[in-house]
Design a protein around this motif. Sequence first.
Motif, PDB file in Angstrom:
ATOM      1  N   UNK A 159       0.549  -1.648   0.263  1.00 26.78           N
ATOM      2  CA  UNK A 159      -0.386   0.454   0.121  1.00 26.78           C
ATOM      3  C   UNK A 159       0.544   1.137  -0.045  1.00 26.78           C
ATOM      4  N   UNK A 160       2.152   1.287  -0.501  1.00 34.51           N
ATOM      5  CA  UNK A 160       3.101   2.371  -0.958  1.00 34.51           C
ATOM      6  C   UNK A 160       3.134   3.190  -2.232  1.00 34.51           C
ATOM      7  N   UNK A 161       2.708   4.162  -2.213  1.00 29.09           N
ATOM      8  CA  UNK A 161       2.818   4.692  -3.630  1.00 29.09           C
ATOM      9  C   UNK A 161       4.437   5.312  -3.671  1.00 29.09           C
ATOM     10  N   UNK A 162       4.821   6.046  -2.538  1.00 32.06           N
ATOM     11  CA  UNK A 162       5.684   6.738  -2.959  1.00 32.06           C
ATOM     12  C   UNK A 162       6.807   5.900  -2.287  1.00 32.06           C
ATOM     13  N   UNK A 163       8.499   5.640  -3.264  1.00 31.48           N
ATOM     14  CA  UNK A 163       8.902   5.096  -2.598  1.00 31.48           C
ATOM     15  C   UNK A 163       9.686   5.420  -1.251  1.00 31.48           C
ATOM     16  N   UNK A 164       9.731   6.527  -0.771  1.00 38.11           N
ATOM     17  CA  UNK A 164      10.390   6.822   0.765  1.00 38.11           C
ATOM     18  C   UNK A 164       9.262   6.565   1.829  1.00 38.11           C
ATOM     19  N   UNK A 165       9.510   5.697   2.436  1.00 40.47           N
ATOM     20  CA  UNK A 165       8.314   5.484   2.912  1.00 40.47           C
ATOM     21  C   UNK A 165       8.978   6.195   4.684  1.00 40.47           C
ATOM     22  N   UNK A 166       7.642   6.344   5.125  1.00 41.62           N
ATOM     23  CA  UNK A 166       7.738   7.337   6.339  1.00 41.62           C
ATOM     24  C   UNK A 166       6.523   6.694   7.835  1.00 41.62           C
ATOM     25  N   UNK A 167       7.158   6.542   8.627  1.00 42.78           N
ATOM     26  CA  UNK A 167       6.595   6.083  10.318  1.00 42.78           C
ATOM     27  C   UNK A 167       7.177   7.582  10.987  1.00 42.78           C
TER      28      UNK A 167
ATOM     29  N   UNK B  61       9.011   9.880  12.085  1.00 41.86           N
ATOM     30  CA  UNK B  61      10.173  11.040  11.559  1.00 41.86           C
ATOM     31  C   UNK B  61      11.415   9.734  11.114  1.00 41.86           C
ATOM     32  N   UNK B  62      10.765   8.571  11.140  1.00 38.93           N
ATOM     33  CA  UNK B  62      11.986   7.049  10.616  1.00 38.93           C
ATOM     34  C   UNK B  62      11.542   7.128   9.091  1.00 38.93           C
ATOM     35  N   UNK B  63      12.458   7.387   8.209  1.00 40.76           N
ATOM     36  CA  UNK B  63      12.192   7.051   6.814  1.00 40.76           C
ATOM     37  C   UNK B  63      12.758   5.806   6.624  1.00 40.76           C
ATOM     38  N   UNK B  64      12.656   5.163   5.420  1.00 42.28           N
ATOM     39  CA  UNK B  64      13.316   4.283   4.189  1.00 42.28           C
ATOM     40  C   UNK B  64      13.453   4.390   3.204  1.00 42.28           C
ATOM     41  N   UNK B  65      14.337   4.252   2.130  1.00 39.54           N
ATOM     42  CA  UNK B  65      14.047   5.333   1.255  1.00 39.54           C
ATOM     43  C   UNK B  65      14.300   3.852   0.223  1.00 39.54           C
ATOM     44  N   UNK B  66      13.579   3.196  -0.287  1.00 37.52           N
ATOM     45  CA  UNK B  66      13.755   2.068  -0.848  1.00 37.52           C
ATOM     46  C   UNK B  66      13.782   1.727  -2.206  1.00 37.52           C
ATOM     47  N   UNK B  67      14.642   2.756  -2.570  1.00 34.59           N
ATOM     48  CA  UNK B  67      15.471   2.809  -3.746  1.00 34.59           C
ATOM     49  C   UNK B  67      16.636   2.495  -3.723  1.00 34.59           C
ATOM     50  N   UNK B  68      18.108   3.320  -2.273  1.00 35.56           N
ATOM     51  CA  UNK B  68      18.604   2.960  -2.235  1.00 35.56           C
ATOM     52  C   UNK B  68      18.953   2.235  -0.746  1.00 35.56           C
ATOM     53  N   UNK B  69      17.659   1.895   0.092  1.00 41.16           N
ATOM     54  CA  UNK B  69      18.392   1.557   1.053  1.00 41.16           C
ATOM     55  C   UNK B  69      18.212   2.486   2.770  1.00 41.16           C
ATOM     56  N   UNK B  70      18.430   3.308   1.888  1.00 45.54           N
ATOM     57  CA  UNK B  70      18.837   4.051   3.239  1.00 45.54           C
ATOM     58  C   UNK B  70      17.857   4.755   4.365  1.00 45.54           C
ATOM     59  N   UNK B  71      18.426   4.747   5.627  1.00 47.70           N
ATOM     60  CA  UNK B  71      17.397   4.768   6.743  1.00 47.70           C
ATOM     61  C   UNK B  71      17.935   6.159   7.299  1.00 47.70           C
TER      62      UNK B  71
END
Length: 223
Positions: free
Chosen positions: A121-129, A131-141
């Motif tokens: 259910x996540x359309x954007x490549x950056x998932x946010x919970x 202030x915690x973020x995950x860039x699904x392209x780069x894997x950076x947190x």
Amino acid sequence: MKVLLVEDDAALARALAEALAEAGLLIETTTTGREADYLVRTERYDAIILDLGLPDGDGTRWLSQWREDAIDLPVLVLTARERWSDKAAGFSAGADDYVVKPFETAEVLFRLRALVRRSHGHAHPVIRVGELTLDTHSGSVSLAGRPITLTAQESRLLSYLMHASPRIVSRAELVEHVYNRDHEPDSNVIDVQISRLRRKFGRARIETLRGQGYRLVDLEAAI
């Protein structure tokens, strides 16, 4: 992210599996549709990479059967067939996306991550919970804009929790999606890694629900 790669070209399967593993994915491989059929019915995966030219039947046949049996895992098809009619057959069988050989590994990785992200259910490549973020392209947190360094296993564990948030994730589900079926962890390994993540992000961000599992919490929304 735990992915089943179904590819009978040994050299291609090895190279692709190694490249995807280096990008942080957990890859299991098989060369036949029959074994793939057994695995998708007995194991838990986040996605399937499926070659159409398998030695025991066209991949679309196996895919059609999975869809008929309500196995709704995201499926990325790999094939050397370039005709639109062949692509249409793959999509009609239930494929979610299509990559034609030869391909760039980076393209497979981007498409695969997008399929898994959207299945949660996540359309954007950056998932946010919060202030915690995950860039699904780069894997950076990052937390509140501050980069956080994680081990490969911590990264897979956190990524699964973030994709699933705010749903509760059981211990068994984490084991099935984050660890290789041939190297399942000891009973306390998940507890140890959850504790390490809590030290990096704050204890309250990962909630333990007795008898149910874990849930990633948006602390900022609760304020």
